[in-house]
Design an enzyme around this catalytic site. Structure first.
Site, mmCIF file in Angstrom:
data_model
loop_
_atom_site.group_PDB
_atom_site.id
_atom_site.type_symbol
_atom_site.label_atom_id
_atom_site.label_comp_id
_atom_site.label_asym_id
_atom_site.label_seq_id
_atom_site.Cartn_x
_atom_site.Cartn_y
_atom_site.Cartn_z
ATOM 1 N N LYS A 106 0.781 -1.283 -0.095
ATOM 2 C CA LYS A 106 0.093 0.156 -0.242
ATOM 3 C C LYS A 106 0.779 1.300 0.015
ATOM 4 O O LYS A 106 1.942 1.156 0.941
ATOM 5 C CB LYS A 106 -0.925 0.055 1.220
ATOM 6 C CG LYS A 106 -1.828 1.166 1.543
ATOM 7 C CD LYS A 106 -2.627 0.989 2.564
ATOM 8 C CE LYS A 106 -3.654 1.773 2.728
ATOM 9 N NZ LYS A 106 -4.510 1.665 3.891
ATOM 10 N N SER A 183 -9.318 1.416 3.123
ATOM 11 C CA SER A 183 -8.516 2.058 2.331
ATOM 12 C C SER A 183 -7.436 1.430 1.439
ATOM 13 O O SER A 183 -6.978 1.760 0.631
ATOM 14 C CB SER A 183 -7.950 3.311 2.995
ATOM 15 O OG SER A 183 -7.062 2.593 3.885
ATOM 16 N N SER A 207 -9.692 -0.933 7.549
ATOM 17 C CA SER A 207 -8.919 -0.711 6.131
ATOM 18 C C SER A 207 -8.147 -1.896 5.772
ATOM 19 O O SER A 207 -7.570 -1.940 4.676
ATOM 20 C CB SER A 207 -8.351 0.658 5.951
ATOM 21 O OG SER A 207 -9.281 1.734 6.002
#
Length: 525
Positions: A106, A183, A207
């Site tokens: 990420k 997310s 997330s």
């Protein structure tokens, strides 16, 4: 004739004395890291070849074909790193089960050789001077950071239906009309679509777990303090966690073993000292009979109801039935009588802590960084910055004696103790419930508040395993919640449930490419 007979006898004796050869099969879509290492040990696969297989999939499916659109930055040195790790393997052997294996991150974990953008356009060229602590550990174990991937924009307001201002929309490979989740959606989509073997996500609220559920993956939000956050862009220093993403429990356990550990720059990790096993978490993996005699409570306070939940609830009830069928003692129902979701909504600390968490991250960046402080974020980000971030600056100047924040911390402690007391009262190994029972939302719709934030609010470990698919091919996951530092128990239960249920499948939009499966000779000796 005698000579021929003698030769035949010698050949027969030689065949008996040699180890029997067998055919092994490698298939990228089902391979664990153990399968990868076995193929590499046999000389049938190299790290360079594995990286090329994943790069071919990114080329075919990320910006072309179904346009999953998860990759922000490809590592230009990935193949060179793979060749060096192949040479090291030949000379010294592998460093770990992750040796030579591609990983996606990420894009809010710092990498010294690639920008860390947070999905925010003004940070497109923000180059950290050093790796995040967990990135250092992944690289030290021989992992290859193949790409930085998309996420819900950390600071900016993306266009409706998009994830970020820097890349736009990432699609769910199981149904392109649906979101991969926030997310860490880019990590979820990339690992599900086989753009790397494993990945790393993070969560302030849900997330890590939301994209795990939406993308039919296995992963864990571990006990807070097990994994360092140094070099990670955070919103909350009391809630933020990082976690591994994988397509099976074995790979998840490998990556979790590598990511854990004390870090003096993140003193929350001091809580883990003396509380984690010496052996890797792969030692606790179990076949389906590993559920025999396990005591599991079904926490009905964390189930939702209503028409949109019907399909998901049916899948979770089937998962509970599967646990029973595999030999678990299922205590059902477990309840408190409290309105748990309302209580949880009063305990999130991220709004209070955001400004201070952002300042901590920006302080790590060098003098040439495009944004070096919270004030510069507001100034240089302008109207692109989320309104709630702007409002944070005017709300709380200090947390030292902030009564609302103190009250939230007390609620968090009460909820944590409540869950542990439930497990102690009924002598349970874990609690189970749905992470959520509504499928992933379409891109242009705002997802309902239907997820389960209990783990993030309390810092207790929660491991997700796929539980099946709704009629529109949207994955649903079951969540195993444990006591602090009970990751070995959760790995045992989750791996046994995975073996008993088998809900993993390749997304229909990103099918196999040529060369991803092959047979090779392996020895039984």
């Amino acid at each position: 004739m005698k000579r021929i007979a003698r030769l035949s006898l010698l050949l027969a004796l030689a065949a008996v004395s040699l180890p029997a050869a067998r055919a092994a099969r490698f298939d990228l879509h089902t391979a664990t890291m153990a399968d990868i290492q076995a193929a590499m040990d046999a000389g049938a696969l190299t790290s360079e070849k594995l990286v090329r297989l994943y790069l071919a999939r990114i080329e075919a499916y990320d910006k072309q074909g179904p346009r999953i659109n998860s990759v922000i930055t490809l590592n230009p040195q990935a193949l060179e790193t793979a060749r060096a790790l192949d040479a090291e393997r030949r000379e010294k052997g592998p460093r770990s089960p992750l040796h030579g294996v591609p990983v996606v991150l990420k894009d809010l974990f710092d990498t010294k050789d690639m920008p860390t953008t947070a999905g925010f356009l003004p940070m497109a060229k923000s180059q950290p001077p050093r790796d995040a602590f967990l990135v250092e550990k992944i690289r030290a174990a021989g992992g290859i950071v193949l790409a930085k991937v998309n996420l819900s924009d950390w600071f900016g307001v993306a266009k409706r239906g998009d994830q970020s201002t820097i890349l736009g929309r990432t699609s769910n490979p199981y149904n392109l009309d649906l979101t991969p989740g926030g997310s860490s959606g880019g990590t979820g989509a990339a690992v599900a679509a086989l753009f790397a073997q494993v990945g790393v996500g993070s969560e302030t609220g849900v997330s890590i777990r939301n994209p795990l559920s939406n993308n039919n993956l296995v992963g864990i939000a571990a006990t807070q303090g097990l994994i360092s956050r140094t070099g990670q862009i955070m919103t909350s220093f009391t809630q933020e966690r990082a976690g591994p993403y994988a397509r099976n429990t074995y790979d998840m356990a490998v990556l979790l073993s590598i990511m854990r550990g004390f870090d003096a720059e993140d003193m929350v990790t001091a809580e883990s000292l003396g509380k984690t096993p010496a052996e890797p978490y792969t030692e606790f993996l179990a076949p389906k009979d590993g559920l025999r005699g396990a005591r599991i409570g079904v926490w009905r306070d964390l189930f939702r109801s209503g028409p949109t939940h019907v399909e998901g609830l049916a899948l979770i009830e089937k998962a509970v039935a599967d646990l029973k069928a595999a030999g678990a003692v299922v205590v059902d129902p477990i309840g408190t009588g409290l309105d748990m979701f309302t209580l949880l909504s009063t305990a999130r600390t991220n709004v209070d802590e955001a400004r201070f968490s952002y300042e901590l991250y920006f302080s790590r960046l060098g003098p040439d960084a495009p944004i070096r402080s919270f004030a510069e974020l507001l100034e240089k980000g302008g109207d692109l910055v989320k309104p709630n971030i702007r409002n944070v600056s005017a709300k709380i100047e200090s947390l030292d004696r902030e009564p609302t924040h103190t009250a939230k911390l007390k609620t968090r402690a009460v909820l944590r103790a409540l869950a542990v007391e439930l497990m102690d009262k009924y002598e349970l190994d874990a609690l189970v419930y749905p992470f959520k029972t509504e499928p992933a939302a379409p891109h242009m719709e705002r997802a309902a508040e239907s997820d389960n934030p209990f783990s993030s609010v309390t810092g207790l470990p929660a491991l997700l395993v796929p539980a099946g698919f709704t009629n529109n091919n949207a994955p649903i996951a079951i969540e195993f919640l444990g006591r602090p530092w009970s990751e070995p128990t959760l790995v045992r239960l989750a791996s046994a449930y995975e073996a008993a249920s088998g809900h993993r499948k390749t997304p229909p939009t990103t099918p196999a490419l040529p060369g991803e499966a092959f047979d090779y000779p392996a020895s039984d000796s």
